[in-house]
Design a protein around this motif. Structure first.
Motif, short mmCIF file in Angstrom:
data_model
loop_
_atom_site.label_atom_id
_atom_site.label_comp_id
_atom_site.label_asym_id
_atom_site.label_seq_id
_atom_site.Cartn_x
_atom_site.Cartn_y
_atom_site.Cartn_z
N LYS A 4 -7.65 58.84 -48.42
CA LYS A 4 -6.72 59.53 -49.54
C LYS A 4 -5.34 58.99 -48.93
CE LYS A 4 -9.00 63.10 -51.48
NZ LYS A 4 -9.35 64.60 -51.59
N GLU A 5 -5.14 59.07 -47.66
CA GLU A 5 -3.84 58.85 -46.69
C GLU A 5 -3.45 57.40 -47.06
OE1 GLU A 5 -3.96 59.33 -42.55
OE2 GLU A 5 -2.10 58.57 -42.21
N ASP A 6 -4.41 56.55 -46.94
CA ASP A 6 -4.02 55.12 -47.13
C ASP A 6 -4.05 54.89 -48.68
OD1 ASP A 6 -6.85 54.30 -44.58
OD2 ASP A 6 -4.44 54.88 -44.56
N ALA A 38 -12.49 51.71 -35.96
CA ALA A 38 -11.51 51.00 -36.71
C ALA A 38 -10.31 51.59 -37.23
CB ALA A 38 -12.16 50.45 -37.93
N CYS A 39 -10.03 51.67 -38.43
CA CYS A 39 -8.98 52.41 -38.90
C CYS A 39 -9.31 53.96 -39.43
CB CYS A 39 -8.04 51.73 -40.05
SG CYS A 39 -7.65 49.98 -39.52
N ASP A 40 -10.68 54.37 -39.27
CA ASP A 40 -11.05 55.21 -39.61
C ASP A 40 -10.86 55.73 -41.16
OD1 ASP A 40 -10.36 59.18 -38.87
OD2 ASP A 40 -12.37 57.87 -39.32
N HIS A 41 -10.78 54.68 -41.73
CA HIS A 41 -10.32 54.67 -43.21
C HIS A 41 -11.35 55.68 -43.97
CE1 HIS A 41 -9.21 53.26 -47.21
NE2 HIS A 41 -10.26 52.81 -47.55
N VAL A 88 -1.07 50.06 -37.43
CA VAL A 88 -2.03 51.25 -37.01
C VAL A 88 -1.92 51.36 -35.41
CG1 VAL A 88 -4.25 51.82 -36.83
CG2 VAL A 88 -3.42 50.83 -38.90
N ASP A 89 -1.40 52.72 -34.99
CA ASP A 89 -1.61 52.89 -33.71
C ASP A 89 -3.07 53.47 -33.52
OD1 ASP A 89 0.13 54.98 -31.36
OD2 ASP A 89 -1.89 54.45 -31.42
N TYR A 90 -4.05 52.57 -32.89
CA TYR A 90 -5.46 52.81 -32.84
C TYR A 90 -5.66 54.34 -32.11
CZ TYR A 90 -6.07 48.45 -34.93
OH TYR A 90 -5.72 47.41 -35.74
N GLU A 91 -4.83 54.64 -31.15
CA GLU A 91 -4.93 56.00 -30.34
C GLU A 91 -4.84 57.07 -31.03
OE1 GLU A 91 -5.73 53.50 -27.38
OE2 GLU A 91 -5.65 55.65 -26.73
N THR A 92 -3.85 57.07 -32.02
CA THR A 92 -3.49 58.11 -32.67
C THR A 92 -4.09 57.84 -34.18
OG1 THR A 92 -1.29 57.40 -33.34
CG2 THR A 92 -1.62 58.61 -31.41
N GLN A 93 -4.40 56.82 -34.57
CA GLN A 93 -4.66 56.45 -36.06
C GLN A 93 -3.11 56.78 -37.04
OE1 GLN A 93 -6.65 54.87 -37.23
NE2 GLN A 93 -8.41 54.65 -35.83
N LYS A 94 -2.08 56.83 -36.25
CA LYS A 94 -1.09 57.01 -36.97
C LYS A 94 -0.61 55.56 -37.80
CE LYS A 94 3.96 58.21 -36.48
NZ LYS A 94 5.17 57.72 -35.84
N ARG A 95 -0.20 55.73 -39.03
CA ARG A 95 0.08 54.44 -39.81
C ARG A 95 2.05 54.49 -39.70
NH1 ARG A 95 -5.13 55.18 -39.78
NH2 ARG A 95 -6.41 54.57 -41.83
N ILE A 96 2.13 53.15 -39.64
CA ILE A 96 3.67 52.79 -39.59
C ILE A 96 3.87 51.97 -40.75
CG2 ILE A 96 5.79 52.69 -38.48
CD1 ILE A 96 4.49 53.36 -35.86
N LEU A 97 4.77 52.10 -41.85
CA LEU A 97 5.05 51.07 -42.44
C LEU A 97 6.17 50.03 -41.72
CD1 LEU A 97 3.87 52.96 -44.71
CD2 LEU A 97 5.59 52.11 -46.33
N LYS A 98 5.54 48.71 -41.63
CA LYS A 98 6.55 47.69 -40.91
C LYS A 98 7.47 47.37 -41.95
CE LYS A 98 2.28 45.90 -38.77
NZ LYS A 98 1.33 44.50 -38.27
#
Ligand SMILES: OC[C@H]1NNC[C@@H](O)[C@@H]1O
Length: 446
Positions: free
Chosen positions: A60-62, A52-55, A420-430
Protein backbone atom coordinates in the motif's frame (compact mmCIF):
# COMPACT_ATOMS: atom_id res chain seq x y z
CA UNK A 1 11.63 20.87 -25.03
CA UNK A 2 10.67 17.41 -26.37
CA UNK A 3 6.97 16.56 -26.12
CA UNK A 4 5.68 12.98 -25.96
CA UNK A 5 2.38 11.77 -27.48
CA UNK A 6 -0.70 12.63 -25.44
CA UNK A 7 -1.43 9.08 -24.27
CA UNK A 8 2.20 7.99 -23.79
CA UNK A 9 2.33 5.39 -21.02
CA UNK A 10 4.78 6.48 -18.30
CA UNK A 11 5.59 3.72 -15.84
CA UNK A 12 8.02 1.99 -13.55
CA UNK A 13 8.81 -1.72 -13.25
CA UNK A 14 9.68 -4.31 -10.60
CA UNK A 15 9.52 -8.09 -10.22
CA UNK A 16 8.19 -10.42 -7.54
CA UNK A 17 11.33 -12.12 -6.25
CA UNK A 18 13.28 -8.86 -6.29
CA UNK A 19 10.94 -6.87 -4.03
CA UNK A 20 8.29 -8.98 -2.27
CA UNK A 21 10.04 -10.96 0.48
CA UNK A 22 7.50 -13.02 2.51
CA UNK A 23 8.92 -16.14 0.88
CA UNK A 24 7.09 -18.53 3.25
CA UNK A 25 3.86 -16.61 3.62
CA UNK A 26 0.29 -17.52 2.67
CA UNK A 27 1.22 -20.83 1.10
CA UNK A 28 4.15 -19.77 -1.09
CA UNK A 29 6.72 -22.50 -1.59
CA UNK A 30 10.34 -22.03 -2.71
CA UNK A 31 11.31 -20.95 -6.21
CA UNK A 32 14.57 -21.85 -7.92
CA UNK A 33 15.83 -18.42 -6.82
CA UNK A 34 15.18 -19.25 -3.16
CA UNK A 35 17.30 -22.36 -3.65
CA UNK A 36 19.97 -20.66 -5.79
CA UNK A 37 20.41 -17.64 -3.50
CA UNK A 38 20.85 -19.98 -0.53
CA UNK A 39 23.55 -21.91 -2.37
CA UNK A 40 27.05 -20.95 -1.28
CA UNK A 41 28.78 -18.50 -3.60
CA UNK A 42 25.90 -17.87 -6.00
CA UNK A 43 24.93 -14.37 -4.91
CA UNK A 44 26.86 -11.36 -3.58
CA UNK A 45 27.54 -11.98 0.12
CA UNK A 46 24.90 -14.72 0.08
CA UNK A 47 22.08 -12.18 -0.30
CA UNK A 48 18.60 -13.67 -0.76
CA UNK A 49 15.09 -12.43 -1.50
CA UNK A 50 13.82 -13.61 1.91
CA UNK A 51 12.87 -10.05 2.91
CA UNK A 52 13.96 -7.87 -0.05
CA UNK A 53 11.85 -4.67 0.09
CA UNK A 54 9.15 -6.37 2.18
CA UNK A 55 6.75 -5.28 -0.55
CA UNK A 56 4.36 -8.13 0.23
CA UNK A 57 3.47 -6.27 3.44
CA UNK A 58 4.26 -2.69 2.33
CA UNK A 59 2.48 -2.72 -1.04
CA UNK A 60 0.00 0.00 0.00
CA UNK A 61 2.85 2.37 0.89
CA UNK A 62 4.56 1.52 -2.39
CA UNK A 63 1.42 2.19 -4.41
CA UNK A 64 1.18 5.53 -2.57
CA UNK A 65 4.70 6.28 -3.81
CA UNK A 66 3.68 5.35 -7.37
CA UNK A 67 0.82 7.82 -7.03
CA UNK A 68 3.18 10.46 -5.65
CA UNK A 69 5.46 10.04 -8.67
CA UNK A 70 2.39 10.13 -10.89
CA UNK A 71 3.05 7.05 -13.04
CA UNK A 72 0.27 6.05 -15.44
CA UNK A 73 1.18 2.35 -15.23
CA UNK A 74 3.07 -0.02 -12.96
CA UNK A 75 4.75 -3.20 -14.24
CA UNK A 76 5.08 -5.95 -11.64
CA UNK A 77 5.46 -9.71 -11.90
CA UNK A 78 3.46 -12.51 -10.34
CA UNK A 79 5.23 -15.19 -8.29
CA UNK A 80 4.27 -18.56 -9.76
CA UNK A 81 5.10 -20.34 -6.41
CA UNK A 82 2.39 -18.25 -4.71
CA UNK A 83 -0.24 -19.33 -7.24
CA UNK A 84 0.72 -23.03 -7.67
CA UNK A 85 2.86 -23.97 -4.62
CA UNK A 86 2.62 -27.57 -5.78
CA UNK A 87 1.90 -29.08 -9.19
CA UNK A 88 -1.81 -28.78 -9.93
CA UNK A 89 -2.63 -27.27 -6.52
CA UNK A 90 -4.01 -23.73 -6.85
CA UNK A 91 -3.45 -21.43 -3.83
CA UNK A 92 -6.18 -18.74 -3.63
CA UNK A 93 -4.36 -16.97 -0.76
CA UNK A 94 -1.42 -16.40 -3.06
CA UNK A 95 -3.68 -14.97 -5.75
CA UNK A 96 -5.35 -12.71 -3.14
CA UNK A 97 -2.13 -10.72 -2.71
CA UNK A 98 -2.18 -9.75 -6.39
CA UNK A 99 -5.90 -8.96 -6.19
CA UNK A 100 -5.13 -6.60 -3.27
CA UNK A 101 -2.26 -5.04 -5.20
CA UNK A 102 -4.36 -4.57 -8.36
CA UNK A 103 -7.24 -3.09 -6.33
CA UNK A 104 -4.83 -0.60 -4.77
CA UNK A 105 -3.46 0.37 -8.19
CA UNK A 106 -6.90 0.77 -9.74
CA UNK A 107 -8.02 2.90 -6.77
CA UNK A 108 -5.13 5.25 -7.59
CA UNK A 109 -5.90 5.16 -11.32
CA UNK A 110 -2.62 3.36 -12.13
CA UNK A 111 -2.71 0.76 -14.91
CA UNK A 112 -1.56 -2.69 -13.69
CA UNK A 113 0.84 -4.35 -16.12
CA UNK A 114 1.60 -7.94 -15.15
CA UNK A 115 4.55 -10.13 -16.12
CA UNK A 116 3.54 -13.76 -15.77
CA UNK A 117 7.08 -15.13 -15.49
CA UNK A 118 10.02 -13.14 -14.18
CA UNK A 119 12.31 -16.06 -13.31
CA UNK A 120 10.91 -17.42 -10.01
CA UNK A 121 10.11 -20.92 -11.29
CA UNK A 122 8.59 -23.09 -8.53
CA UNK A 123 11.20 -25.46 -7.13
CA UNK A 124 8.74 -28.37 -7.65
CA UNK A 125 8.87 -27.71 -11.41
CA UNK A 126 12.66 -27.81 -11.37
CA UNK A 127 12.59 -31.02 -9.35
CA UNK A 128 10.59 -32.66 -12.15
CA UNK A 129 13.17 -33.00 -14.89
CA UNK A 130 14.94 -29.66 -14.62
CA UNK A 131 12.09 -27.17 -15.00
CA UNK A 132 12.31 -25.61 -18.49
CA UNK A 133 14.35 -28.62 -19.68
CA UNK A 134 11.19 -30.68 -19.30
CA UNK A 135 8.64 -30.14 -22.09
CA UNK A 136 5.94 -30.60 -19.41
CA UNK A 137 6.92 -27.09 -18.21
CA UNK A 138 4.82 -25.79 -21.11
CA UNK A 139 1.75 -27.53 -19.68
CA UNK A 140 2.48 -26.34 -16.14
CA UNK A 141 3.02 -22.75 -17.35
CA UNK A 142 -0.23 -22.70 -19.38
CA UNK A 143 -2.17 -23.98 -16.34
CA UNK A 144 -0.63 -21.15 -14.28
CA UNK A 145 -1.20 -18.45 -16.92
CA UNK A 146 -4.78 -19.62 -17.54
CA UNK A 147 -5.59 -19.33 -13.81
CA UNK A 148 -4.20 -15.77 -13.85
CA UNK A 149 -6.34 -14.91 -16.86
CA UNK A 150 -9.40 -16.37 -15.10
CA UNK A 151 -8.82 -14.48 -11.85
CA UNK A 152 -7.27 -11.21 -13.09
CA UNK A 153 -7.78 -11.28 -16.84
CA UNK A 154 -9.87 -8.19 -17.46
CA UNK A 155 -8.45 -5.96 -14.71
CA UNK A 156 -4.95 -6.11 -16.17
CA UNK A 157 -4.85 -4.35 -19.55
CA UNK A 158 -1.29 -5.41 -20.44
CA UNK A 159 -0.12 -9.01 -19.93
CA UNK A 160 3.51 -9.98 -20.53
CA UNK A 161 4.07 -13.72 -20.86
CA UNK A 162 7.80 -13.77 -20.14
CA UNK A 163 10.47 -11.36 -19.00
CA UNK A 164 13.75 -11.73 -20.92
CA UNK A 165 13.68 -15.38 -22.08
CA UNK A 166 17.38 -14.93 -22.95
CA UNK A 167 18.11 -14.61 -19.23
CA UNK A 168 15.83 -17.43 -18.07
CA UNK A 169 17.45 -19.80 -20.58
CA UNK A 170 20.94 -18.80 -21.81
CA UNK A 171 22.10 -17.00 -18.63
CA UNK A 172 20.48 -19.64 -16.39
CA UNK A 173 21.12 -22.99 -18.12
CA UNK A 174 24.06 -22.05 -20.37
CA UNK A 175 26.25 -19.47 -18.67
CA UNK A 176 25.14 -20.46 -15.16
CA UNK A 177 25.09 -16.98 -13.59
CA UNK A 178 21.36 -17.19 -12.80
CA UNK A 179 19.19 -19.92 -11.27
CA UNK A 180 19.31 -22.88 -11.65
CA UNK A 181 23.02 -22.29 -12.50
CA UNK A 182 23.62 -24.92 -15.19
CA UNK A 183 26.48 -24.51 -17.67
CA UNK A 184 25.31 -26.52 -20.64
CA UNK A 185 24.57 -24.79 -23.92
CA UNK A 186 22.38 -27.57 -25.29
CA UNK A 187 20.25 -27.27 -22.14
CA UNK A 188 20.13 -23.50 -22.61
CA UNK A 189 18.62 -23.88 -26.09
CA UNK A 190 16.17 -26.55 -24.90
CA UNK A 191 15.05 -24.23 -22.09
CA UNK A 192 14.75 -21.32 -24.53
CA UNK A 193 12.61 -23.44 -26.83
CA UNK A 194 10.22 -24.54 -24.08
CA UNK A 195 9.96 -21.00 -22.71
CA UNK A 196 9.11 -19.69 -26.18
CA UNK A 197 6.66 -22.56 -26.69
CA UNK A 198 4.99 -21.78 -23.36
CA UNK A 199 4.67 -18.17 -24.52
CA UNK A 200 2.85 -19.25 -27.68
CA UNK A 201 0.57 -21.69 -25.88
CA UNK A 202 -0.34 -19.03 -23.29
CA UNK A 203 -1.18 -16.53 -26.02
CA UNK A 204 -3.47 -19.15 -27.61
CA UNK A 205 -5.16 -19.76 -24.24
CA UNK A 206 -5.53 -15.98 -23.75
CA UNK A 207 -7.20 -15.65 -27.17
CA UNK A 208 -9.61 -18.52 -26.46
CA UNK A 209 -10.74 -16.81 -23.24
CA UNK A 210 -11.54 -13.68 -25.20
CA UNK A 211 -10.60 -11.27 -22.40
CA UNK A 212 -12.11 -7.90 -23.19
CA UNK A 213 -9.84 -4.90 -23.38
CA UNK A 214 -6.63 -6.70 -22.44
CA UNK A 215 -3.56 -7.14 -24.60
CA UNK A 216 -0.79 -9.71 -24.48
CA UNK A 217 2.86 -9.60 -25.50
CA UNK A 218 6.36 -10.64 -24.47
CA UNK A 219 9.35 -8.70 -23.13
CA UNK A 220 12.77 -9.34 -24.66
CA UNK A 221 16.07 -7.92 -23.44
CA UNK A 222 17.84 -6.81 -26.59
CA UNK A 223 21.46 -5.79 -26.92
CA UNK A 224 22.50 -4.30 -30.28
CA UNK A 225 25.88 -5.70 -31.38
CA UNK A 226 28.38 -3.53 -33.30
CA UNK A 227 31.62 -4.66 -35.04
CA UNK A 228 34.81 -3.28 -33.48
CA UNK A 229 36.06 -2.40 -36.99
CA UNK A 230 35.02 -2.50 -40.64
CA UNK A 231 36.93 -5.76 -41.08
CA UNK A 232 34.71 -8.53 -42.52
CA UNK A 233 35.63 -10.85 -39.67
CA UNK A 234 34.51 -8.32 -37.07
CA UNK A 235 31.26 -7.87 -38.96
CA UNK A 236 30.79 -11.67 -38.82
CA UNK A 237 31.46 -11.56 -35.07
CA UNK A 238 28.76 -8.88 -34.68
CA UNK A 239 26.34 -10.99 -36.72
CA UNK A 240 26.85 -13.94 -34.36
CA UNK A 241 26.67 -11.74 -31.25
CA UNK A 242 23.39 -10.33 -32.60
CA UNK A 243 22.08 -13.83 -33.25
CA UNK A 244 23.09 -14.96 -29.75
CA UNK A 245 21.48 -12.03 -27.92
CA UNK A 246 18.61 -10.96 -30.16
CA UNK A 247 17.68 -12.93 -33.29
CA UNK A 248 17.44 -16.31 -31.50
CA UNK A 249 14.30 -14.93 -29.83
CA UNK A 250 13.03 -12.30 -32.28
CA UNK A 251 13.02 -14.63 -35.30
CA UNK A 252 10.88 -17.48 -33.89
CA UNK A 253 8.37 -14.98 -32.44
CA UNK A 254 8.06 -12.73 -35.49
CA UNK A 255 9.28 -14.90 -38.41
CA UNK A 256 8.30 -18.40 -37.23
CA UNK A 257 11.82 -19.83 -37.54
CA UNK A 258 15.14 -19.90 -35.72
CA UNK A 259 17.87 -18.00 -37.59
CA UNK A 260 19.70 -20.28 -40.06
CA UNK A 261 23.19 -18.94 -39.38
CA UNK A 262 22.81 -19.59 -35.64
CA UNK A 263 21.29 -23.05 -36.18
CA UNK A 264 24.37 -23.91 -38.22
CA UNK A 265 26.77 -22.47 -35.65
CA UNK A 266 24.96 -24.10 -32.72
CA UNK A 267 24.57 -27.50 -34.39
CA UNK A 268 28.36 -27.87 -34.11
CA UNK A 269 28.01 -27.43 -30.34
CA UNK A 270 24.72 -29.05 -29.35
CA UNK A 271 24.15 -31.65 -32.07
CA UNK A 272 20.54 -32.39 -33.07
CA UNK A 273 17.70 -29.94 -32.55
CA UNK A 274 15.52 -32.94 -31.68
CA UNK A 275 13.63 -30.89 -29.05
CA UNK A 276 11.94 -28.86 -31.80
CA UNK A 277 8.73 -30.71 -32.66
CA UNK A 278 6.35 -30.40 -35.59
CA UNK A 279 4.13 -27.32 -35.13
CA UNK A 280 6.23 -25.73 -32.38
CA UNK A 281 7.34 -22.75 -34.46
CA UNK A 282 3.77 -22.10 -35.59
CA UNK A 283 2.77 -21.94 -31.92
CA UNK A 284 5.71 -19.74 -30.91
CA UNK A 285 4.91 -17.26 -33.67
CA UNK A 286 1.20 -16.81 -32.96
CA UNK A 287 0.35 -13.11 -33.34
CA UNK A 288 0.83 -10.94 -30.25
CA UNK A 289 -0.48 -7.45 -29.48
CA UNK A 290 2.75 -5.67 -28.51
CA UNK A 291 6.48 -6.15 -27.96
CA UNK A 292 8.15 -5.22 -24.67
CA UNK A 293 11.76 -4.09 -25.11
CA UNK A 294 14.22 -4.08 -22.22
CA UNK A 295 17.26 -2.02 -23.17
CA UNK A 296 20.32 -1.24 -21.08
CA UNK A 297 23.40 -1.23 -23.26
CA UNK A 298 25.06 -2.35 -26.49
CA UNK A 299 27.94 -4.70 -27.25
CA UNK A 300 30.98 -4.08 -29.44
CA UNK A 301 32.71 -7.25 -30.67
CA UNK A 302 35.78 -8.34 -32.59
CA UNK A 303 36.38 -11.70 -34.26
CA UNK A 304 37.76 -14.43 -32.00
CA UNK A 305 38.43 -17.80 -33.66
CA UNK A 306 38.52 -19.63 -30.34
CA UNK A 307 35.22 -18.48 -28.90
CA UNK A 308 31.96 -20.38 -29.47
CA UNK A 309 30.36 -17.29 -31.01
CA UNK A 310 33.57 -16.26 -32.84
CA UNK A 311 33.14 -12.98 -30.99
CA UNK A 312 34.94 -11.28 -28.14
CA UNK A 313 33.56 -8.20 -26.39
CA UNK A 314 35.53 -4.99 -26.75
CA UNK A 315 34.91 -2.18 -24.23
CA UNK A 316 33.09 0.80 -25.74
CA UNK A 317 34.23 4.44 -25.34
CA UNK A 318 31.18 5.58 -23.35
CA UNK A 319 30.81 6.07 -19.61
CA UNK A 320 29.70 3.02 -17.62
CA UNK A 321 27.10 2.31 -14.99
CA UNK A 322 27.81 0.44 -11.74
CA UNK A 323 27.07 -2.76 -13.67
CA UNK A 324 29.97 -1.95 -15.98
CA UNK A 325 27.52 -1.47 -18.86
CA UNK A 326 28.42 1.18 -21.41
CA UNK A 327 25.90 4.03 -21.58
CA UNK A 328 24.77 4.24 -25.21
CA UNK A 329 21.40 5.96 -25.75
CA UNK A 330 21.97 6.19 -29.50
CA UNK A 331 22.00 2.39 -29.61
CA UNK A 332 18.46 2.37 -28.24
CA UNK A 333 17.41 4.48 -31.24
CA UNK A 334 19.26 2.08 -33.58
CA UNK A 335 17.55 -0.89 -31.91
CA UNK A 336 14.05 0.55 -32.18
CA UNK A 337 14.60 1.47 -35.85
CA UNK A 338 15.86 -2.03 -36.57
CA UNK A 339 12.88 -3.67 -34.84
CA UNK A 340 10.53 -1.46 -36.85
CA UNK A 341 12.40 -2.17 -40.09
CA UNK A 342 13.00 -5.91 -39.74
CA UNK A 343 10.48 -7.32 -37.27
CA UNK A 344 7.26 -5.59 -36.35
CA UNK A 345 5.01 -2.58 -36.75
CA UNK A 346 3.12 -3.63 -33.59
CA UNK A 347 3.01 -1.23 -30.64
CA UNK A 348 6.20 -1.40 -28.58
CA UNK A 349 6.81 -0.47 -24.96
CA UNK A 350 10.20 0.05 -23.38
CA UNK A 351 9.34 -2.24 -20.47
CA UNK A 352 12.70 -1.66 -18.78
CA UNK A 353 15.41 0.98 -19.05
CA UNK A 354 17.48 2.34 -16.18
CA UNK A 355 20.85 2.20 -14.46
CA UNK A 356 22.68 1.32 -11.29
CA UNK A 357 24.85 4.03 -9.84
CA UNK A 358 26.51 4.53 -6.46
CA UNK A 359 23.63 6.07 -4.51
CA UNK A 360 24.03 7.53 -1.06
CA UNK A 361 21.77 9.43 1.30
CA UNK A 362 23.38 12.81 1.90
CA UNK A 363 23.21 15.11 4.95
CA UNK A 364 19.97 16.59 3.68
CA UNK A 365 18.33 13.14 3.70
CA UNK A 366 18.16 13.15 -0.08
CA UNK A 367 19.74 11.05 -2.85
CA UNK A 368 21.16 13.32 -5.55
CA UNK A 369 21.39 10.80 -8.39
CA UNK A 370 22.18 13.20 -11.24
CA UNK A 371 23.81 10.42 -13.29
CA UNK A 372 20.55 8.46 -13.28
CA UNK A 373 18.57 11.51 -14.36
CA UNK A 374 21.07 12.03 -17.19
CA UNK A 375 20.85 8.34 -18.19
CA UNK A 376 17.05 8.32 -18.33
CA UNK A 377 16.85 11.71 -20.05
CA UNK A 378 19.27 10.68 -22.82
CA UNK A 379 17.38 7.42 -23.44
CA UNK A 380 14.07 9.25 -23.52
CA UNK A 381 15.56 11.57 -26.15
CA UNK A 382 16.44 8.51 -28.23
CA UNK A 383 12.89 7.17 -27.76
CA UNK A 384 11.40 10.54 -28.74
CA UNK A 385 13.52 10.65 -31.90
CA UNK A 386 12.14 7.23 -32.90
CA UNK A 387 8.56 8.34 -32.18
CA UNK A 388 9.15 11.56 -34.11
CA UNK A 389 10.02 9.44 -37.16
CA UNK A 390 6.73 7.57 -36.88
CA UNK A 391 7.96 4.79 -34.60
CA UNK A 392 5.18 2.92 -32.81
CA UNK A 393 6.51 3.32 -29.26
CA UNK A 394 3.65 3.62 -26.76
CA UNK A 395 5.30 3.74 -23.38
CA UNK A 396 8.37 3.71 -21.14
CA UNK A 397 8.88 1.91 -17.80
CA UNK A 398 11.88 2.89 -15.67
CA UNK A 399 13.76 -0.03 -14.17
CA UNK A 400 13.23 0.20 -11.33
CA UNK A 401 10.63 1.79 -9.06
CA UNK A 402 12.83 0.98 -6.06
CA UNK A 403 16.23 -0.45 -5.21
CA UNK A 404 15.87 -4.24 -4.98
CA UNK A 405 17.52 -7.68 -5.15
CA UNK A 406 19.67 -7.49 -8.28
CA UNK A 407 19.95 -11.27 -8.74
CA UNK A 408 23.56 -12.52 -8.46
CA UNK A 409 24.59 -9.01 -7.35
CA UNK A 410 22.18 -9.13 -4.43
CA UNK A 411 21.51 -5.68 -2.91
CA UNK A 412 24.88 -4.31 -3.97
CA UNK A 413 23.46 -2.65 -7.09
CA UNK A 414 20.80 0.05 -6.80
CA UNK A 415 18.58 0.62 -9.89
CA UNK A 416 15.68 2.34 -8.15
CA UNK A 417 14.42 5.87 -8.55
CA UNK A 418 13.34 5.31 -4.95
CA UNK A 419 16.07 4.50 -2.42
CA UNK A 420 15.45 1.60 -0.02
CA UNK A 421 17.24 1.52 3.34
CA UNK A 422 17.20 -2.25 3.82
CA UNK A 423 17.87 -1.94 7.57
CA UNK A 424 14.75 0.10 8.21
CA UNK A 425 12.80 -0.51 4.94
CA UNK A 426 12.48 3.27 4.71
CA UNK A 427 11.80 4.54 1.19
CA UNK A 428 13.35 7.84 -0.01
CA UNK A 429 12.37 9.35 -3.36
CA UNK A 430 15.68 10.03 -5.12
CA UNK A 431 16.09 13.21 -7.18
CA UNK A 432 15.42 11.01 -10.23
CA UNK A 433 11.93 10.20 -8.90
CA UNK A 434 11.20 13.90 -8.42
CA UNK A 435 12.54 14.63 -11.90
CA UNK A 436 10.51 11.75 -13.44
CA UNK A 437 7.39 13.09 -11.68
CA UNK A 438 7.88 16.38 -13.53
CA UNK A 439 8.52 14.63 -16.86
CA UNK A 440 5.22 12.79 -16.46
CA UNK A 441 3.34 15.91 -15.40
CA UNK A 442 4.66 17.87 -18.40
CA UNK A 443 4.70 14.84 -20.69
CA UNK A 444 7.97 16.20 -21.98
CA UNK A 445 11.69 16.49 -21.29
CA UNK A 446 13.88 19.59 -21.48
O1 LIG B 1 19.68 -5.87 -14.49
C1 LIG B 1 18.64 -4.97 -14.29
C2 LIG B 1 17.32 -5.65 -14.64
N1 LIG B 1 17.40 -6.19 -16.00
N2 LIG B 1 16.23 -6.84 -16.44
C3 LIG B 1 15.63 -7.80 -15.52
C4 LIG B 1 15.57 -7.28 -14.09
O2 LIG B 1 15.08 -8.28 -13.23
C5 LIG B 1 16.93 -6.77 -13.67
O3 LIG B 1 16.90 -6.32 -12.33
Amino acid sequence: MIKFPKDFLWGTATSSYQIEGAVNEDGRTPSIWDTFSKTEGKTYNGHTGDVACDHYHRYKEDVEILKEIGVKAYRFSIAWPRIFPEEGKYNPKGMDFYKRLVDELLKKDIMPTATIYHWDLPQWAYDKGGGWLNRDSVKWYVEYATKLFEELGDVIPLWITHNEPWCSSILSYGIGEHAPGHKNYREALIAAHHILLSHGEAVKAFREMNIKGSKIGITLNLTPAYPASEKEEDKLAAQYADGFANRWFLDPIFKGNYPEDMMELYSKIIGEFDFIKEGDLETISVPIDFLGVNYYTRSIVKYDEDSMLKAENVPGPGKRTEMGWEISPESLYDLLKRLDREYTKLPMYITENGAAFKDEVTEDGRVHDDERIEYIKEHLKAAAKFIGEGGNLKGYFVWSLMDNFEWAHGYSKRFGIVYVDYETQKRILKDSALWYKEVIQKNSIE
